[in-house]
Design an enzyme around this catalytic site. Structure first.
Site, mmCIF file in Angstrom:
data_model
loop_
_atom_site.group_PDB
_atom_site.id
_atom_site.type_symbol
_atom_site.label_atom_id
_atom_site.label_comp_id
_atom_site.label_asym_id
_atom_site.label_seq_id
_atom_site.Cartn_x
_atom_site.Cartn_y
_atom_site.Cartn_z
ATOM 1 N N ARG A 82 0.659 -1.321 -0.030
ATOM 2 C CA ARG A 82 -0.073 0.064 -0.183
ATOM 3 C C ARG A 82 0.945 1.248 0.002
ATOM 4 N NH1 ARG A 82 -2.214 -4.218 2.135
ATOM 5 N NH2 ARG A 82 -4.507 -4.557 2.140
ATOM 6 N N HIS A 107 -0.707 -2.412 -4.543
ATOM 7 C CA HIS A 107 -0.685 -3.080 -5.515
ATOM 8 C C HIS A 107 -0.394 -2.367 -6.817
ATOM 9 C CE1 HIS A 107 0.397 -6.241 -2.993
ATOM 10 N NE2 HIS A 107 -0.700 -6.877 -3.040
ATOM 11 N N HIS A 177 3.092 -12.758 -5.926
ATOM 12 C CA HIS A 177 1.704 -13.026 -5.057
ATOM 13 C C HIS A 177 1.191 -14.429 -4.901
ATOM 14 C CE1 HIS A 177 -1.756 -11.499 -2.882
ATOM 15 N NE2 HIS A 177 -1.255 -10.422 -2.985
ATOM 16 N N ASP A 234 -12.341 -17.692 12.103
ATOM 17 C CA ASP A 234 -13.910 -17.533 11.909
ATOM 18 C C ASP A 234 -14.005 -16.946 10.471
ATOM 19 O OD1 ASP A 234 -16.263 -16.733 11.585
ATOM 20 O OD2 ASP A 234 -16.349 -15.120 13.280
ATOM 21 N N GLU A 309 5.185 -12.851 0.756
ATOM 22 C CA GLU A 309 5.840 -11.987 -0.197
ATOM 23 C C GLU A 309 6.982 -11.193 0.267
ATOM 24 O OE1 GLU A 309 2.441 -9.388 -1.391
ATOM 25 O OE2 GLU A 309 1.071 -10.925 -0.351
#
Length: 344
Positions: A82, A107, A177, A234, A309
């Site tokens: 970012r 990205h 990625h 979850d 990454e």
């Protein structure tokens, strides 16, 4: 040479030929790549019973990649991760980027290299892919020439090297990625054991942009720990990990530093990651989803696989205290990642 590379036409994108490449070794283990997004399509390696299976998320045809929104297997550029507020200042000038993640750029937004068709040529043990990104592409300065070199070895080692030049000062941060699942997708990643050679992480806000602080990893440290023990499981509510780990040891001349070890005890497969990047970003696939079925015959779902990454610090240009990822005209960007597959 025991390692051989083959290719076949896979389709076309905007009139450009897209190929599927296969690099195989004598044991039968192989990697498949495509020049669309300079992406890893599959990595087929043995388990402890010597059964060969694919351990990365990928699609069986090109069309499914064209609709992918999760960067599956792709080369990320011009800047991985970012950029806060989708803007940065360099040499006194402000550059505005594509805001594709709230107010931030992730990205490189819609100009990302994951959407580009690279030029490609095969070598004995791999594939060399190249791309020219024009000055102003995605808001980034400088005409950038990028070369991505993939090689595969008899020891089931996949080396990914990035070499780039620019004609104007710019920021650059390339990574891959790939989403890994060493069980060959027989189970989710919760029981995978992870070691990250790091004691510090980049502190981040809820939107995953850095606060600017580098803090002890503490409970987020991984030392052969089960992934499922480190975050709340979850699947209806995303609570995985999206963290940049600062690698303990800097790579010395002509060597790569050990960054991470991933193990699936059931299959016996292991993955060692080595790099000369300063850090590694762990993403547990919280938002992983595909509308189209993957190689498994089913769509990808959250926590089916994880990313490791290797990259420069996220948003470093907006944090002067971070190591910078500025590429000057006349300099050569030269970074590598080695994925070494084995069994325990």
């Amino acid at each position: 040479m025991a390692v051989k590379t083959s290719s076949r036409l896979w389709g076309q994108v905007n009139g450009a030929d897209v190929f599927l490449f296969r690099i195989g070794n004598e044991s039968g283990a192989y990697v498949e790549l495509t020049n669309y997004g300079a992406a890893i399509v599959s990595i087929v390696v043995p388990d402890k019973q010597q059964q060969l299976e694919n351990v990365v998320v990928g699609f069986p045809d090109l069309e499914r990649y064209l609709n992918d929104t999760c960067y599956i297997g792709s080369t990320i550029g011009r800047y991985a991760n970012r950029i806060s507020n989708a803007r940065f200042r360099l040499d006194g000038k402000i550059y505005q980027l594509d805001a594709n993640d709230g107010k931030n750029s992730n990205h490189a937004g819609k100009s990302g290299f994951n959407y580009r068709v690279f030029t490609a040529e095969t070598i004995d043990n791999g594939v060399v892919m190249t791309l020219t990104s024009a000055d102003g592409d995605g808001g980034y300065p400088g005409t950038l020439e990028l070369m991505v070199i993939y090689t595969w070895s008899d020891d089931n080692e996949l080396m990914v090297s990035y070499k780039a030049t620019t004609d104007k000062a710019t920021i650059a941060n390339f990574t891959n990625h790939a989403y890994f699942n060493l069980s060959a997708f027989k189970s989710k990643i919760y029981n995978h054991k992870l070691t990250v050679l790091s004691e510090h992480i980049v502190d981040s806000y809820e939107d995953y942009t850095p606060s600017g602080a580098i803090i002890p990893a503490k409970q987020k440290a991984f030392n052969n720990d089960k992934l499922g023990d480190k975050f709340k499981i979850d699947e209806s509510q995303v609570e995985g990990l999206n963290l940049f780990y600062v690698i303990n040891r800097e790579a010395e001349d002509n060597t790569l530093a050990n960054a991470a070890l991933l193990i699936d005890e059931t299959s016996g497969r292991s993955l060692e990651v080595y790099t000369d990047y300063p850090g590694i970003f762990l993403y547990t696939g919280d938002y992983l989803s595909s509308t189209a079925p993957t190689h498994t015959g089913k769509p990808a779902k959250p926590f089916d696989a994880l990313c490791l990454e290797c990259q420069h610090y996220p948003d470093s240009i907006n944090h002067p205290n971070f190591p910078q990822a500025i590429l000057q005209a006349g300099d050569v960007y030269d970074q590598s990642i080695l994925y070494k597959f084995g069994t325990i």
